[in-house]
Each structure stands twice: as C-alpha cells, then as structure tokens.
Scaffold this active site. Sequence first.
Site, PDB file in Angstrom:
ATOM      1  N   ASP A  55      26.072  10.995  26.262  1.00 46.49           N
ATOM      2  CA  ASP A  55      27.438  10.742  26.715  1.00 46.49           C
ATOM      3  C   ASP A  55      27.666  11.657  27.927  1.00 46.49           C
ATOM      4  O   ASP A  55      27.963  12.837  27.781  1.00 46.49           O
ATOM      5  CB  ASP A  55      28.403  11.058  25.571  1.00 46.49           C
ATOM      6  CG  ASP A  55      29.822  10.692  25.931  1.00 46.49           C
ATOM      7  OD1 ASP A  55      30.041  10.161  27.035  1.00 46.49           O
ATOM      8  OD2 ASP A  55      30.722  10.955  25.113  1.00 46.49           O
ATOM      9  N   ASP A  96      25.373  15.396  24.505  1.00 51.19           N
ATOM     10  CA  ASP A  96      25.891  14.693  23.342  1.00 51.19           C
ATOM     11  C   ASP A  96      25.109  13.391  23.203  1.00 51.19           C
ATOM     12  O   ASP A  96      25.255  12.488  24.021  1.00 51.19           O
ATOM     13  CB  ASP A  96      27.385  14.406  23.548  1.00 51.19           C
ATOM     14  CG  ASP A  96      27.982  13.649  22.376  1.00 51.19           C
ATOM     15  OD1 ASP A  96      27.327  13.566  21.313  1.00 51.19           O
ATOM     16  OD2 ASP A  96      29.103  13.127  22.522  1.00 51.19           O
ATOM     17  N   ASP A 142      24.631  10.115  21.398  1.00 51.64           N
ATOM     18  CA  ASP A 142      25.546   9.299  20.620  1.00 51.64           C
ATOM     19  C   ASP A 142      25.104   7.852  20.782  1.00 51.64           C
ATOM     20  O   ASP A 142      25.021   7.356  21.892  1.00 51.64           O
ATOM     21  CB  ASP A 142      26.944   9.499  21.223  1.00 51.64           C
ATOM     22  CG  ASP A 142      28.018   8.932  20.352  1.00 51.64           C
ATOM     23  OD1 ASP A 142      27.737   7.951  19.635  1.00 51.64           O
ATOM     24  OD2 ASP A 142      29.144   9.459  20.394  1.00 51.64           O
TER      25      ASP A 142
END
Lengths: 345, 398
Positions: free
Chosen positions: B306, B103, B105
């Site tokens: 993440d 992820d 981010d």
Amino acid sequence: MGKETIDHLRSSIDTDIYTIYKYPFLDDARKYIRDSGISFNDLLEGSISTIVDCGRKRVEDALNGKIHEYDNPYLEILSYPVANIILSCINDIGLIKRYAYFESKRVYEELKKEENNFIIKIAAQFGLRLKKDGEKYETYFTDYLNNSRRINDQKWSLVNKKISKGWISLEKEDFVRLIAEKYREIIEDTLPLNIDKEDCSKIINRVGDIITCLKEKDNREKISKIDSDCFPPCIKGIISKTEKGINLSHHERFSLTTFLHKIGVKKDEIIQLFRNMPDFDFEMTRYQVDNIIGESSGTTYRCPSCSTMKTYGICTTERNKDCNNVSNPIKKYKINLDRKYKGIV
Amino acid sequence: MDMNEVSTIYLIRKFNEYYTNLFKNKNFLSCIPPSFNEREWGFIPIRYKRMWRHLSFQNLGEMKKFFLKNTPLHLYYSSAYYEHPDIKKMSEKGWKGADLIFDIDMNIKNDLKYEKMLLLAKDEVIKLYDILKSDFGLNDIQIVFSGGRGYHIHVRDRSVLKLKSEERREMIDYLSANSLNIDNVLKKREVVGDYGIERGYYYGMVDSSWGERVWSSVITFLDEIRNMNENDAIKKIKELKIGKRDKFVKDLSKKDALEMYQMLKKSNIVELMKKDRKITTDKFFKNLVERIVENELNMLPIKNTDNPVTTDIKRLIRLPGSLHGGTGFQAKLVDNIDNFDPLNDAIVFSDENKKIISIVDTDISMKDNKYKIRKDENKLPEFVCLFLICRGLAYLED
C-alpha cells in the site's frame, strides 16, 4: 585596492590555483579568498570593479540560460562570493535556482575531466559516500536517492541500476553528476545569504538591469484568462513550484500539462509555464507537451485521478477533505469555479 | 451494525484484561518502538469510535496507565520521530526522521478467501524482506502481522530514517518494478565480428539488479522444463500466458511447445546462456524466453504494498502486540516468518465456549479448526466470538 593587488596575488599563487578556480566552493578556494586580503566590504563597495563585473557575469549567464565561461582564474575565485552577494540582494528564488542549475552544470562538465583522486576528494567534502571498485564508482543508495531525485531520466531510476547490499555501481560520469547535483542543492540551501539592507543597495545599483530583465521575464510567464485561483491544491502546488523555478518531476509535468489542456489552456501558454524550469529546453518541452495533449501521438492523455495523484505524492490533502471527495482534479476545479461565479457554497 | 451494550462491555473487559497482562509481560518491551517518547501516539477508544491523537508519553509507566484507563480498540504510534510529538499542528511537530514502513495488504484481490489472502501476503513479505536485505543491505527489520489482512514491515536501519517521501517512493518503484518491461532486462545488441559490425543481433542480459534477477529466474525456469518429462514440460510451456502488451497475442500451440522442449533437451543453449549471459536470435526460442521474462516480471516484484503508507513520513502505524479492533487478533511481532501462521499465532483469547447471536451464516478457519456459524444462536470458543463481534457479525444477547 586595484590592479596591483590582483597582480600581486597572481605572483604569489601556487599551481593549485588552476584546479581550484573551477571549483570555488572547495576549502582550498576559500582559503585563497581569505589569503587574498580582500574583505567583504571591498566586494560590497565594488572598489575592484573587474571582480564585481565578473560576479555579475556569472549571474547574467544563468539568467540567459548559458553555462558561465571564464578565462581569468584569479578573478573567477573572487567573483564567486560576489555572485552570491548579488543573488542574495536580488533575492529572487527563481533566479537562485536557475543560477544553481547552471553553476552545477558547469561543474559537472569540469568534473568529468578530472582524475579519480580529485573526484574522491570532492565527494568527501560533499559527504557523498564512495567505494572505488576498479573503474566503477559505488555510492550508497540513500546518497544516490537524495541527489538523483531531480534528474528526469529513466536511466536514473533505481529500478534500472545495479544495487547490492545498499551500494549502487555507477560510471564515473554518473557519479560526478551526483556530485554536481549535491552542489546545486548546497547553493540553493545557502542562498540567499543574510546581507544588510544598506549594503545591498550598494550592490543593487550596479546590477539594476538584471532586475529589470528578470521582471520582464516574469510578466511574460503569467498565464492569462484561466482562473488559476480556482485550481485544486495539487495543481496550485505544481504551479507554485514552476514559479519558483523548482524542477518538476515527470509526474508533475505530466499532471500539469493534462490538467491545463483539459481546461482549455493553449499549448503555447502551457509551454510558457515551463520556461522557468532551470533546465528549460523549448524544443524538448514542445515535443513533450505535443505528445501529452495528443498533437503528435494521436492519444490525448487524461489528467490523472486523485488517487493516482496521491500515489505520485502530488496530492497532499488529507483524505480528500479539502477537495469535496472528488475523484479527479478537473472536477475540483469546476466546483471551485461554480462556487466563485455562481455563488454556490 | 452498532454494537449493543452487553457486547461493548464484554469487549472492553476482554481488551482491558488483555492489555493488563500484556503490560506485565517482559516481551512487551520488544514491541515498544525505540525512542517511543519522540513519537506521536494515537488510539481509537472502544466506545467512541473516533481517533484520538497527538498523545505523547515520557515513560512507559505513564503510557500503560493511560491505555488501561482508556482501553483502545486500535492503538497506534507514529513512524516519525518528532521534537514535539504532542503539538497538534503537523508542521510544528519538528520532524526528525521516520521508520521506513511497508504495508503488505492483499486488499485488491478481494475475491480471495481470507486464509488464502494471508498466505499470499506472507509470500510477498518474504520476497520483500529478501530484497531489502540483499539489494539494500538493510538491518533492523521487524515483520508484524497487522491483525487484519496483511503485514507491516518496520525498517529502523539508521540509514533510512532521514529519507524523504519522494525517496521512499523511488524505493517503492524499485520494489514493485512497475516501470520495467522486457527491454529493461533483455537488450537487443548488435553482433560485432572481427571485421566490424556484422549483420545480426543477439539479446543480452541488462546489467542491473532486476536484469540479473529476471535472467537467473529465466535460466532456472528453462532448467526446470528441461528436466521434466515431455507432457509436463509442454503443459508448463503452454501455461506461459500472454502479457499485458499486445506483443504476444497468441498462446503457444502444442506443436510449438513440443519443439521448444526438444530443442532445450538436445542443444546446449541453456549452458551457453549461463556462460555468455545472452541468447541468440532464434526467433522461435526468443518467443519462449520473452514469455518467461514476461511471466517473471509479474511474479518477482512486490506488487501488493500500500504505497501511501510508505511514502507518508508522518503516518500512524499499529503498535505491535496491540489488538486489531476489527478482528480481535493480536498485531503480532513475527520471529520466523516461514513458520508463522496468523490464524493460530495471533489468536490471544481463550477457547472457553460462549453463547453468541450471529447475524450471518459463515465458515471460519481458526486454530486449525473450521467453525460453521449459523444465523442466530451459536456456541463458540471465546476467540471466535470476539472475532465475530469485532467484525460486527454477531452480538451477545441482552
């Protein structure tokens, strides 16, 4: 069956025995055991006392933190299943882990001396992928990760390795270490064997003193005074690993030490906790604990926060719901203490 | 802000229309993860904003029917494959494996503007994708714009599915190179001459992937400086900032920078570096290389993943093709990341104008237009209205 049987076996064995006695897990070794005509019952009954003694020695050596030494190859192969039976009957996870550790260490030392072809053969039996490129050994990164995860050494972290298209290149010595680690895992996964209780009692009679010794060791290692009931789940998790003799990661060791130090556990008691580690080394542990609690470095490290614990993978609670949304394990311990002793809920 | 009834009904209608069309579309099949019937599904309904999970579907028809009946604000499936995806107790589900998820981010740098944030995230995705290909040799990688602040990378290469949490963490450590410092990529070695060990030492490239990667970008950097004019080169050298470690306390002076530039120009030092993969110990020059290494160690690794998303092997992840309920954007499967523009390509609603009440003054760039939104009444394209409603910044008049 007695001495003649062993002698008979000795005469009927080809030269290969001198290789396989070091590696009793090999298919060839199993075949040898089968061909020996010695049954599981013979081993259980302990009718061949030299074999049982030898198997027992294997277990004792692990308990005492020694690499098993041997001089009689014929006995060694047969003593291997005996050791497995003894360990299964005692059924102590810590002892099994310890045995697995020292047994794999022994195999590691032997493997280092072996020719490439032999190493290739063993890697294949263990399902470790291998590409030979000149003097270098290359293994696939998932096999590497899987078998190196318990080695506590920066050198082994992936970031310091050469990896291309998924293949990691290694020196021979490091590749055989992976084999040894795999072997260790196999032992831990296979033991304890499922052995009939009645059969076990026959064996237990002969190894009673090992059990006594094990119990004494356990008692020495309990931590006093501090209320471990109130530890947060992350710390409880690490402690239960130490109790089972499961090797801790660097982060786990660090977190446990900083936590215990903060709540007032004495240095010696912290060191005691690590005693059960398969690779326990008193001097090394004292040095590291000193370092973390600031006796040698002057810097006292703080217990990592909950979010750091999460990143390390030590915190297993979901969205802090088990931990009152605290930001640090120490706070959770204090809350638990309050609840227990002041009746606050 | 709680959404008013008119806005809620409008949102349900628009989302429902979207899903009705999506499920008819053949391309939707490429959004459905393989072995979807072995995965846990979950969603947050529009009206009652609580996660509903442990769902499983045996066929696509069943799934479509369910989500048309219960219009999702957010729609998720598990990265994991289970024996029994619908059992509520996680330990009884029977974990069989899981996709490897990253992820990306840019959450941390929240002072950034949204558009800028998405551009940075895209750069990170490209870096990550390249390393997954070159270093790990992985195939079957899907890039998905999350519909929010970043991207999801789904790796379904068979070799990674069985990786445990701690093994995935080791991959993260590799990609983020957090534990690397200059000593891991540039090693001090003694000079050995014909008569045993001579006095002196040099710095050699460390034989690791990161060692190589950093080394080759150091060379590229030096080549670049060498080919610049004096002023640009000095500026670039002086931009090399002090790292986290207290080693380089001082910025380079203009005089030093000039000397370094001249040395690069007239000596064959870069050629020697290329050939021998080492540099001599000239302190002055080493200072420059150390700074470049420091700089590259900040630039090259993937720092904005993440991590718990990757290490959690039972995570629910947004379904590609579904709508992000916080923006109204599509979580869009990206074919070509280089050309992908989320603020164009992930917008699915019409540009038909609609009256809406905003509770803030704000500017938004979408579909190559800048929209100035004033407090109270605005007339804006439907896709902007839905974005504002999803963000809780605007509502439809009762």
